[in-house]
Scaffold this active site. Structure first.
Site, PDB file in Angstrom:
ATOM      1  N   TYR A 141     -19.331 -50.939  -1.196  1.00  0.00           N
ATOM      2  CA  TYR A 141     -19.200 -50.448   0.172  1.00  0.00           C
ATOM      3  C   TYR A 141     -20.527 -49.967   0.747  1.00  0.00           C
ATOM      4  O   TYR A 141     -20.712 -49.959   1.959  1.00  0.00           O
ATOM      5  CB  TYR A 141     -18.205 -49.283   0.225  1.00  0.00           C
ATOM      6  CG  TYR A 141     -16.754 -49.686   0.255  1.00  0.00           C
ATOM      7  CD1 TYR A 141     -16.178 -50.361  -0.806  1.00  0.00           C
ATOM      8  CD2 TYR A 141     -15.957 -49.363   1.346  1.00  0.00           C
ATOM      9  CE1 TYR A 141     -14.841 -50.699  -0.788  1.00  0.00           C
ATOM     10  CE2 TYR A 141     -14.616 -49.699   1.374  1.00  0.00           C
ATOM     11  CZ  TYR A 141     -14.058 -50.370   0.302  1.00  0.00           C
ATOM     12  OH  TYR A 141     -12.733 -50.698   0.332  1.00  0.00           O
ATOM     13  N   LYS A 190     -14.881 -53.363 -15.030  1.00  0.00           N
ATOM     14  CA  LYS A 190     -14.949 -54.797 -15.320  1.00  0.00           C
ATOM     15  C   LYS A 190     -16.206 -54.984 -16.179  1.00  0.00           C
ATOM     16  O   LYS A 190     -17.122 -55.752 -15.838  1.00  0.00           O
ATOM     17  CB  LYS A 190     -15.010 -55.585 -13.998  1.00  0.00           C
ATOM     18  CG  LYS A 190     -14.919 -57.093 -14.146  1.00  0.00           C
ATOM     19  CD  LYS A 190     -13.558 -57.607 -14.562  1.00  0.00           C
ATOM     20  CE  LYS A 190     -13.603 -59.117 -14.779  1.00  0.00           C
ATOM     21  NZ  LYS A 190     -12.356 -59.640 -15.407  1.00  0.00           N
ATOM     22  N   ASP A 223      -8.634 -56.262 -14.038  1.00  0.00           N
ATOM     23  CA  ASP A 223      -7.623 -57.319 -13.889  1.00  0.00           C
ATOM     24  C   ASP A 223      -6.382 -56.985 -14.704  1.00  0.00           C
ATOM     25  O   ASP A 223      -5.243 -57.160 -14.261  1.00  0.00           O
ATOM     26  CB  ASP A 223      -8.189 -58.706 -14.248  1.00  0.00           C
ATOM     27  CG  ASP A 223      -8.969 -58.729 -15.546  1.00  0.00           C
ATOM     28  OD1 ASP A 223      -9.251 -57.650 -16.118  1.00  0.00           O
ATOM     29  OD2 ASP A 223      -9.313 -59.839 -16.013  1.00  0.00           O
ATOM     30  N   ASP A 247      -9.784 -49.138  -4.168  1.00  0.00           N
ATOM     31  CA  ASP A 247      -9.191 -49.539  -2.888  1.00  0.00           C
ATOM     32  C   ASP A 247      -8.040 -50.503  -3.148  1.00  0.00           C
ATOM     33  O   ASP A 247      -6.931 -50.341  -2.633  1.00  0.00           O
ATOM     34  CB  ASP A 247     -10.269 -50.210  -2.017  1.00  0.00           C
ATOM     35  CG  ASP A 247      -9.711 -50.654  -0.678  1.00  0.00           C
ATOM     36  OD1 ASP A 247      -8.942 -49.880  -0.071  1.00  0.00           O
ATOM     37  OD2 ASP A 247     -10.017 -51.783  -0.254  1.00  0.00           O
ATOM     38  N   ASP A 251      -3.593 -49.720  -3.130  1.00  0.00           N
ATOM     39  CA  ASP A 251      -2.644 -50.445  -2.266  1.00  0.00           C
ATOM     40  C   ASP A 251      -1.548 -51.066  -3.133  1.00  0.00           C
ATOM     41  O   ASP A 251      -0.368 -51.017  -2.797  1.00  0.00           O
ATOM     42  CB  ASP A 251      -3.348 -51.558  -1.471  1.00  0.00           C
ATOM     43  CG  ASP A 251      -3.806 -51.089  -0.098  1.00  0.00           C
ATOM     44  OD1 ASP A 251      -4.086 -49.884   0.043  1.00  0.00           O
ATOM     45  OD2 ASP A 251      -3.884 -51.922   0.826  1.00  0.00           O
TER      46      ASP A 251
END
Ligand code: IPM
Ligand code: MN
Length: 357
Positions: A141, A190, A223, A247, A251
């Site tokens: 970001y 990751k 993942d 983020d 959701d």
């Protein structure tokens, strides 16, 4: 208590849901003899229209001087042009950065009265109680980004950059929260691909080993976390992760509760005001119809009272009132599963009624 609260209603359903939260705040003020001086300020698309920028200097200055900030939601199709000079979201990113709000707390705990609202099976979601701690002022970001010419046209890049300090401070907040809960901390990264994740992994492990040896600590790749989150959500307590992963996962996690209309969030950081908002967006499709669910914003207000003003009794009372309203069967359209529903103002009134009992 006599404090100033900056209110940024924003766009779309933002003003409708913040109005209900402010009615609840006024009731709390009366009940406990507090004075909350609420100052409403432009931010987001409406500020682009009125001031040519999504976060006017005056708005930021008042926010800095306030005890806490309550935000509705920003954005909408009107300001979606990809070629526009600025976007409402830029205001949100700027206020996070300027106020140093590096830790975004997103609790995900489905109400026992709403287990049926989730698209997931009740036996999977019931009993879930996760606190996501999303890093909020770093990563993709805010990393170096840009465009350059390329033989095929253009090339664009966004970079994920983190330093030791940025990782430590947010993992510390997550670990402290875990200590007050079920003492389990999961760090999501990751690290099999990204260098930034490998730094997260070593810094986080060292910190937990040194400062929080009492916690059960594990690491999960993002993942596979996306999978575990909906197959065995009950297994997680506090989950800490970088900005973009957080983020996306939050959701996804919101579907455990069935509706984004129920999830509050708190953005905290360096000493100074915290920012509280529902995690849902501005929902332009239902804006102005009076059907938006105000509960996430009302619960964000409870978080504000707890974390920024240390008014635990008042915060718990609001949460109890919301719980009662849901237990009594009142639903806005988003959580009604096709059954009868009430509107935004009526839902706010139900919470007020429950507070009064
Ligand atoms: C959120 C939102 C924002 C984000 C957008 C509106 C910039 O999706 O708060 O999760 O990506 O952080
Ligand atoms: Mn988001």
């Amino acid at each position: 208590m006599n404090v100033q609260i900056a209110v940024l209603p924003g766009d779309g359903i933002g003003p409708e849901v913040t109005t209900e939260a402010l009615r609840v705040l006024a009731a709390i003020a009366r009940k406990f003899g507090h004075t909350f001086d609420c100052v409403s300020l432009p931010m987001g698309g409406n500020a682009i229209d009125s001031h040519g920028t999504p976060l006017p200097d005056e708005t930021l200055a008042v926010c800095r001087k306030s005890a806490a900030i309550l935000l509705g939601a920003v954005g909408g199709p009107k300001w979606d042009d990809p070629n526009a000079k600025t976007r409402p979201e830029a205001g949100l990113l700027k206020i996070r950065k300027e106020l140093g709000l590096f830790a975004n707390l997103r609790p995900i705990a489905p109400s026992p009265h709403l287990i049926g609202a989730s698209p997931l099976k009740p036996e999977i979601v019931s009993g879930t109680d996760i606190l996501f701690v999303r890093e909020l002022t770093g990563g993709l970001y805010f990393g170096e980004s840009g465009r350059r010419p390329h033989p095929s046209g253009e090339e664009a890049y966004s970079t994920m950059t983190y330093n030791t300090h940025e990782v430590e401070r947010v993992v510390r907040i997550a670990a402290e929260a875990a200590r007050k809960r079920r003492k389990k901390l999961t760090m999501v990264d990751k690290a099999n691909v990204l260098e930034a994740s490998r730094l997260w992994r070593s810094v986080s492990a060292n910190l937990v080993k040194k400062e929080f040896p009492d916690l059960q600590y594990d690491v999960v790749l993002v993942d596979s976390m996306a999978m575990h989150l909906i197959s065995r959500p009950r297994d997680f307590d506090v989950v800490v992760t970088e900005n973009m992963f957080g983020d996306i996962l939050t959701d996804e996690g919101s579907m455990i509760t069935g509706s984004m209309g129920l999830l509050p969030s708190a953005s905290l950081g360096t000493p100074g005001p915290g920012l509280y908002e529902p995690i849902h967006g501005s929902a332009p499709d239902i804006a102005g119809k009076g059907i938006a669910n105000p509960l996430a914003t009302i619960l964000a207000l409870a978080m504000l009272l707890r974390h920024s003003l240390e008014l635990e009794t008042e915060a718990a009372l609001i949460e109890k009132a919301v719980d009662k309203v849901l237990a009594d069967g009142w639903r806005t359209k988003d959580i009604a599963a096709g059954g009868p529903s009430i509107g935004t103002v009526e839902m706010g009134q139900k919470v007020l009624d429950a507070l009064a009992t």
